[in-house]
Design an enzyme around this catalytic site. Structure first.
Site, PDB file in Angstrom:
ATOM      1  N   ASP A 281       3.216   3.086   2.130  1.00 27.28           N
ATOM      2  CA  ASP A 281       2.403   1.924   1.810  1.00 27.28           C
ATOM      3  C   ASP A 281       1.355   2.396   0.800  1.00 27.28           C
ATOM      4  O   ASP A 281       1.161   3.602   0.590  1.00 27.28           O
ATOM      5  CB  ASP A 281       1.746   1.320   3.064  1.00 27.28           C
ATOM      6  CG  ASP A 281       1.304  -0.131   2.799  1.00 27.28           C
ATOM      7  OD1 ASP A 281       1.195  -0.516   1.612  1.00 27.28           O
ATOM      8  OD2 ASP A 281       1.058  -0.876   3.773  1.00 27.28           O
TER       9      ASP A 281
HETATM   10  C1  BGC Z   1       0.399  -3.689   1.684  1.00 29.26           C
HETATM   11  C2  BGC Z   1       1.874  -3.599   1.400  1.00 29.26           C
HETATM   12  C3  BGC Z   1       2.138  -3.926  -0.040  1.00 29.26           C
HETATM   13  C4  BGC Z   1       1.366  -2.962  -0.905  1.00 29.26           C
HETATM   14  C5  BGC Z   1       1.576  -3.167  -2.392  1.00 29.26           C
HETATM   15  C6  BGC Z   1      -0.411  -2.873   0.695  1.00 29.26           C
HETATM   16  O1  BGC Z   1      -1.759  -3.201   0.806  1.00 29.26           O
HETATM   17  O2  BGC Z   1       0.134  -3.267   2.991  1.00 29.26           O
HETATM   18  O3  BGC Z   1       2.560  -4.497   2.236  1.00 29.26           O
HETATM   19  O4  BGC Z   1       3.511  -3.876  -0.307  1.00 29.26           O
HETATM   20  O5  BGC Z   1      -0.008  -3.111  -0.624  1.00 29.26           O
HETATM   21  O6  BGC Z   1       0.962  -4.307  -2.836  1.00 29.26           O
END
Ligand code: BGC
Length: 742
Positions: A281
């Site tokens: 993540d």
């Molecule tokens: C989220 C993810 C997301 C990523 C990219 C993170 O803050 O938890 O689900 O894919 O950001 O935007």
């Protein structure tokens, strides 16, 4: 004529030349790039490429190029397509860049990139359809729109269980049951990948609350984890072979998920045989050597740990070369397997109108009718003279889910002043899909008037003089926050109660990401759960209100009576010591690791209905529940024992409308298994004409009847008596038969 014949001859020759040229081109390409031969397996192709790569090329593939506020930025980021992540390709080897976009219920960030995206109903709505074919269509639409916009990887596929329904991302996930969530996310990923887009399932694992997500340490025992949250991922991985799995922000049993060997290697890669790659993540990586050994393959969005640090650690032998190659192999394998190397089609125009139709149809299959006293619905437009449409912004729009799932509304945010149509982090976005207009369109002969409900007295006065009052109530959710409680915000409970007092024919339409409490439940005549309804939301809701669509959705999560009935009456919030301190480059503190605080899931496997069943707590609306404008009856249960037990029964449409019934099968395990009273083990959505009867036969996967044995490190069927129960909701199971299994 002669001219025509000559021109068709020319065309044919040109076509022949093109074919010959591409064969020759492919042959030369295969000679220099043998991995471009699509008849080889993805693993063979990936191995060939890895052999050709320099260490710098390998490292390039293992990280992103940066994101403001979350990591350092590389000059290469200018080649990004504008999504959340960009990893450059290896042009000399014919390997394209990976262009990633969030795309939970539609492609994100289309506004700031000057593009268009369709918003589908939220993911939890998709799960409420209980329709894997619809899930595939959902994913295929997202995949098509990603490709059209220049992306080849989605960051959708959220499947964290609704263990904590106040989690601000409940709308982005697939409900509280691991089998339903796993199967539905798999159908979405299959749809996405059918468009040659790398699919992703996230957030692995147990990132079940947003509060303190970068610091929290989740405590849960292995058996409970494997039978609940992890089972949703297991089913999803097993059934859809996603190109990627995203490891989550939180710690699990003391170790950050993205450097957790148990999660990434022992379970995902060994037990589930996952062959593709683990992506972090955004900012969830915390180490180089430990993470690499644990099985983290790619760091996003930057290269704090998998850039120079990784190169140095490989060169000094701290990270074995074979480990480095395995990370690279997995990424390339996923790229070959999903077709992103072979299909490098350029961008195109999104089919706006066609996709709006899909969004409307999918929402129609996802809406759940929760209450319908005295057949209040469907509304008969030939008999109704006046309708009061009430509710915040119900004249102009419907609410959507926020955070990285947020889709930009075509036409701009419905309630912002002109020129301020862009979406901002943690600000609610209303899609310009107007309930008032859609109701007016269906009830052309009636007077349809609007009141925002900001003044409940005025709203009640309008309701009083109408034949029917329809209140559109909402509960906004977003990533990066949790709800303070399950109650509707902004005095909407008071508004509904006042309107219902004024008019006994009050219909409530809920635009929520998950369950809400309803102190007014007995006062209104009908309740419709529309979720976050997407780009075509108001038309889809009107289709149901006026009976053009017969509702067929069922709840993928329980509506409890109160917050106090939840396993954790309040969400544990991070103490000050676990928060990022104000200052520049907050990502450095996160990467270094914030002080942990503890959340203990001692309810274990008792998530959702399993908790209320085990605790004997009555609920407002149970898991699997949903009404229809017709009625069904169940009969003739026949369970055949065996390795994969068969559950056969008959469903009859006993009413006078066409309908689709979700027929659900639950099992109670032998007492010695020590499990909650029942679990969902299968279902079928059955289409039935009025009076029609159908025989349904469902084969039960033995894993869904098993417990997870820590001693044997595997699924184990406990020999004994199993009861199979069949019906239309987890609390309405008229058929029951016990068989002995061993
Ligand atoms: C989220 C993810 C997301 C990523 C990219 C993170 O803050 O938890 O689900 O894919 O950001 O935007």
């Amino acid at each position: 004529m002669l001219v025509l014949r000559r021109s068709s001859f020319c065309l044919r020759s040109a076509a022949l030349l093109t074919v010959l040229f591409s064969i020759a081109h492919a042959q030369t390409k295969h000679a220099t790039h043998p991995w471009m031969n699509a008849s080889l397996s993805p693993d063979e192709r990936a191995s060939m490429v890895v052999k050709e790569m320099t260490i710098d090329e390998k490292i390039t593939l293992l990280h992103g190029t940066g994101m403001k506020g979350l990591s350092p930025m590389s000059p290469l980021v200018v080649h990004s397509n504008g999504g959340a992540g960009y990893t450059p390709g290896i042009p000399r080897l014919g390997i394209p860049a990976i262009q990633m976009s969030d795309a939970a219920y539609g492609v994100r960030m289309s506004g700031e990139n000057g593009r268009y995206s369709t918003a589908l109903p939220s993911c939890v709505a998709g799960a409420a359809s209980w329709d894997p074919e619809g899930g595939y269509e959902y994913g295929a639409l997202i995949g098509r729109e990603l490709r059209a916009q220049g992306y080849n990887m989605t960051l959708g596929g959220g499947v964290n269980l609704t263990r904590e329904p106040r989690d601000g991302r409940t709308f982005e996930y697939m409900g509280e049951d691991p089998v339903l969530a796993g199967k539905m996310v798999a159908s979405v990923i299959k749809g996405v990948q059918s468009q040659h887009v790398i699919g992703d399932i996230k957030h692995y694992a147990l990132n079940d609350q947003e509060s303190g997500r970068n610091a929290v340490n989740v405590n849960i025992d292995k058996r409970a984890a494997r039978e609940s949250d992890l089972l949703a991922f297991e089913v999803g991985v097993e059934e859809s072979d996603p190109g990627a799995v995203m490891c989550s922000y939180n710690r699990l049993n003391g170790v950050y998920a993205c450097e957790n060997k148990y999660l990434l290697t022992d379970v995902l890669k060994r037990d589930w045989k996952f062959k593709n790659f683990v992506v972090t993540d955004w900012g969830a990586a915390h180490s180089t050597v430990k993470a690499s050994a644990a099985g983290m393959d790619q760091e996003q969005p930057g290269w704090i740990f998998y850039g120079d640090a990784l190169k140095r650690d490989v060169q000094s032998g701290k990270v074995p070369k074979a480990e480095l190659d395995d990370h690279v192999h997995r990424i390339l394998r996923a790229m070959f397997a999903t077709g992103v190397v072979d299909d490098q089609t350029p961008r195109s125009v999104v089919d706006v109108l066609g996709d709006l139709d899909v969004a409307r149809r999918l929402e129609g299959q996802s809406i759940v009718l929760l209450k319908n006293e005295e057949a209040q619905l469907p509304l008969d437009s030939s008999k109704i003279h006046s309708i009061a449409v009430i509710g915040p912004h119900a004249d102009v729009g419907m609410i959507s889910g926020g955070g990285s799932a947020q889709v930009d509304p075509p036409g701009g945010n419905a309630i912002m002043p002109p020129g301020k149509g862009q979406t901002r982090w943690l600000e609610p976005v209303w899609f310009p899909t107007s309930p008032l207009k859609s109701v007016r369109a269906k009830a052309a002969g009636a007077t349809v008037e609007f009141n925002s409900g900001f003044n409940p007295e005025e709203a009640a006065a309008l309701a009083k003089k109408a034949d029917v009052a329809v209140v559109f109530a909402y509960q906004w959710e977003s990533e990066d926050m949790d709800l303070p409680s399950l109650a509707l915000p902004e005095h909407q409970d008071e508004l509904i109660a006042k309107v219902a007092e004024a008019n006994p024919h009050t219909v409530v339409v809920l635009e929520t990401g998950g369950p809400v409490t309803m102190p007014w439940v007995d006062k209104v005549s009908a309740i419709v759960e529309a979720w976050y309804a997407g780009s075509a939301g108001s038309d889809a809701v009107a289709d149901v209100l006026f009976g053009d669509v017969n509702p067929s959705g069922k709840l993928p999560l329980t509506f409890p009576r109160s917050d106090g009935d939840l396993p954790h009456p309040t969400i544990v919030k991070p103490p000050a010591a676990s928060l990022v301190k104000p200052g520049p480059e907050p990502w450095k503190q996160i990467a270094a690791g914030l002080a942990p605080f503890q959340v203990t899931y001692n309810e274990g496997v008792e998530v959702g209905y399993k908790w209320y069943d085990a605790e004997n707590k009555p609920v407002l609306f149970p898991f699997g529940f949903g009404l229809s404008y017709t009625t069904y009856s169940y009969s003739n249960l026949r369970v055949t024992a065996g390795k994969n037990p068969q559950v056969a029964f008959t469903v009859i449409n006993t009413g006078n409308r066409w309908g689709a019934e979700v027929a659900e099968v639950y099992a109670a395990l032998p007492a010695s298994a020590g499990e909650p009273p029942k679990r969902l083990v299968g279902w079928s959505k059955v289409q039935l004409k009025p009076g029609e009867s159908k025989d349904v036969s469902i084969e039960i996967n033995p894993k869904y009847l098993s417990i997870y044995s820590e001693q044997q490190n595997g699924w184990q069927l406990i020999p004994g008596e199993y009861s199979f129960m069949v019906g239309g909701s987890s609390q309405n199971l008229p058929l029951k038969q016990s068989v002995s299994l061993n």
